[in-house]
Design a protein around this motif. Structure first.
Motif, short mmCIF file in Angstrom:
data_model
loop_
_atom_site.label_atom_id
_atom_site.label_comp_id
_atom_site.label_asym_id
_atom_site.label_seq_id
_atom_site.Cartn_x
_atom_site.Cartn_y
_atom_site.Cartn_z
N ASN A 64 -68.35 -8.54 -5.27
CA ASN A 64 -68.41 -9.89 -6.41
C ASN A 64 -69.94 -9.38 -7.60
O ASN A 64 -70.58 -9.16 -7.18
CB ASN A 64 -68.68 -11.32 -5.57
N SER A 65 -69.43 -8.01 -7.77
CA SER A 65 -70.16 -7.05 -9.03
C SER A 65 -71.07 -7.88 -9.56
O SER A 65 -72.23 -7.32 -10.26
CB SER A 65 -69.39 -6.34 -9.27
N THR A 66 -70.40 -8.53 -10.57
CA THR A 66 -70.96 -9.60 -11.42
C THR A 66 -71.78 -11.08 -11.25
O THR A 66 -71.98 -12.01 -11.82
CB THR A 66 -69.93 -10.56 -12.51
N GLY A 67 -71.02 -12.04 -9.79
CA GLY A 67 -71.64 -12.81 -9.16
C GLY A 67 -70.35 -13.68 -9.42
O GLY A 67 -70.92 -15.25 -9.50
N ARG A 68 -69.54 -13.68 -10.18
CA ARG A 68 -68.48 -14.47 -11.31
C ARG A 68 -67.68 -14.82 -10.61
O ARG A 68 -66.87 -15.56 -11.04
CB ARG A 68 -68.98 -14.83 -13.09
N ARG A 69 -66.65 -13.81 -9.82
CA ARG A 69 -65.51 -13.21 -9.41
C ARG A 69 -65.76 -12.47 -8.71
O ARG A 69 -66.27 -11.23 -8.82
CB ARG A 69 -64.68 -13.06 -10.85
N MET A 70 -65.04 -13.02 -7.71
CA MET A 70 -65.28 -11.80 -5.81
C MET A 70 -63.42 -11.83 -6.29
O MET A 70 -62.41 -11.95 -6.00
CB MET A 70 -65.46 -12.87 -4.44
N VAL A 71 -63.76 -10.32 -6.26
CA VAL A 71 -62.04 -9.55 -5.69
C VAL A 71 -61.71 -9.32 -4.42
O VAL A 71 -62.66 -8.95 -3.90
CB VAL A 71 -62.55 -7.91 -6.67
N VAL A 72 -61.30 -9.80 -3.95
CA VAL A 72 -61.09 -10.13 -2.34
C VAL A 72 -59.77 -9.02 -2.15
O VAL A 72 -59.03 -8.88 -2.87
CB VAL A 72 -60.15 -11.37 -1.91
N SER A 73 -60.33 -8.52 -1.10
CA SER A 73 -59.85 -7.27 -0.42
C SER A 73 -59.30 -7.21 0.79
O SER A 73 -57.82 -7.15 1.37
CB SER A 73 -60.74 -6.18 -0.15
N LYS A 74 -59.43 -8.40 1.59
CA LYS A 74 -58.94 -8.22 3.01
C LYS A 74 -59.52 -10.75 3.25
O LYS A 74 -60.44 -10.75 2.85
CB LYS A 74 -60.02 -8.19 4.61
N LEU A 75 -58.40 -11.06 4.11
CA LEU A 75 -58.35 -12.36 4.16
C LEU A 75 -58.24 -12.64 5.84
O LEU A 75 -57.16 -11.84 6.19
CB LEU A 75 -56.77 -13.12 3.72
N TYR A 76 -59.15 -13.33 6.17
CA TYR A 76 -59.11 -13.28 8.05
C TYR A 76 -58.87 -14.73 7.57
O TYR A 76 -59.31 -15.65 7.49
CB TYR A 76 -61.07 -13.66 8.04
#
Length: 203
Positions: free
Chosen positions: A189-201
């Protein structure tokens, strides 16, 4: 010379008004135009087959049950979790419902952490250049249907304070989500406004 005279409209000879159109635009989109014409249903009191047995299992019919002696009811579990007085169903206070949901998210988060061997959870609202693991519930950004562009993560209360973060699911090979689902996600979440998901548990 081919020119038509304009008809004069006087009180004695009024100009004929244009007849209203039979197909009004309001009538095209009225509830009656979309609803099929069906016969009205019978009243509930005049229904037939009241008390009729439509399916049975076994050969015993009309068996009378009777008990002997007395019995005592014992409550198990914590006293604060048992009902000791009557209450109205679905009349709970909003804060009580919120506390119950938050507690449930924490319980499922602990199950996810132990099941996948995760170190711990961090806040979903803080900017993160490196991949972090967050916990929360899946939500939708509006009243429409949930799709890949409208997925939100409502962070847990303990780590994220209930902050909402939009999710970018483009890097996941496959996923299946529904609103209210408790999940643990790993992403940046580099900007704090959108999270780029790489893994889902999931459990």
């Amino acid at each position: 010379q081919g020119s038509q005279k304009r008809s004069n409209s006087t009180p004695e000879t009024p100009r004929p008004k244009r007849a209203p159109s039979s197909r009004s635009p309001y009538g095209l989109f009225s509830p009656g135009s979309f609803s099929p014409s069906v016969t009205p249903s019978q009243k509930y009191s005049s229904r037939g087959g009241r008390g009729e047995v439509v399916a049975s299992f076994g050969t015993v019919q009309g068996l009378a049950w009777s008990g002997r002696g007395g019995c005592a009811v014992k409550l198990f579990g914590c006293p604060e979790e048992n009902l000791t007085k009557p209450y109205k169903f679905m009349f709970q206070k909003a804060l009580d419902v919120r506390e119950a949901l938050a507690g449930r998210v924490e319980e499922l988060g602990e199950v996810l952490r132990r099941h996948h061997g995760l170190d711990g959870f961090t806040s979903a609202a803080l900017p993160a250049q490196e991949p972090v693991t967050v916990l929360g519930q899946i939500s939708c950004d509006g009243n429409g249907k949930l799709n890949a562009k409208s997925v939100l993560l409502v962070g847990d209360r303990e780590h994220s304070g209930g902050a909402q973060v939009p999710l970018d699911l483009s890097e996941l090979p496959e996923y299946s989500l529904f609103p209210g689902q408790v999940v643990a996600l790993e992403g940046t979440n580099s900007t704090g406004r959108r999270m780029v998901v790489s893994k889902l548990y999931e459990v």
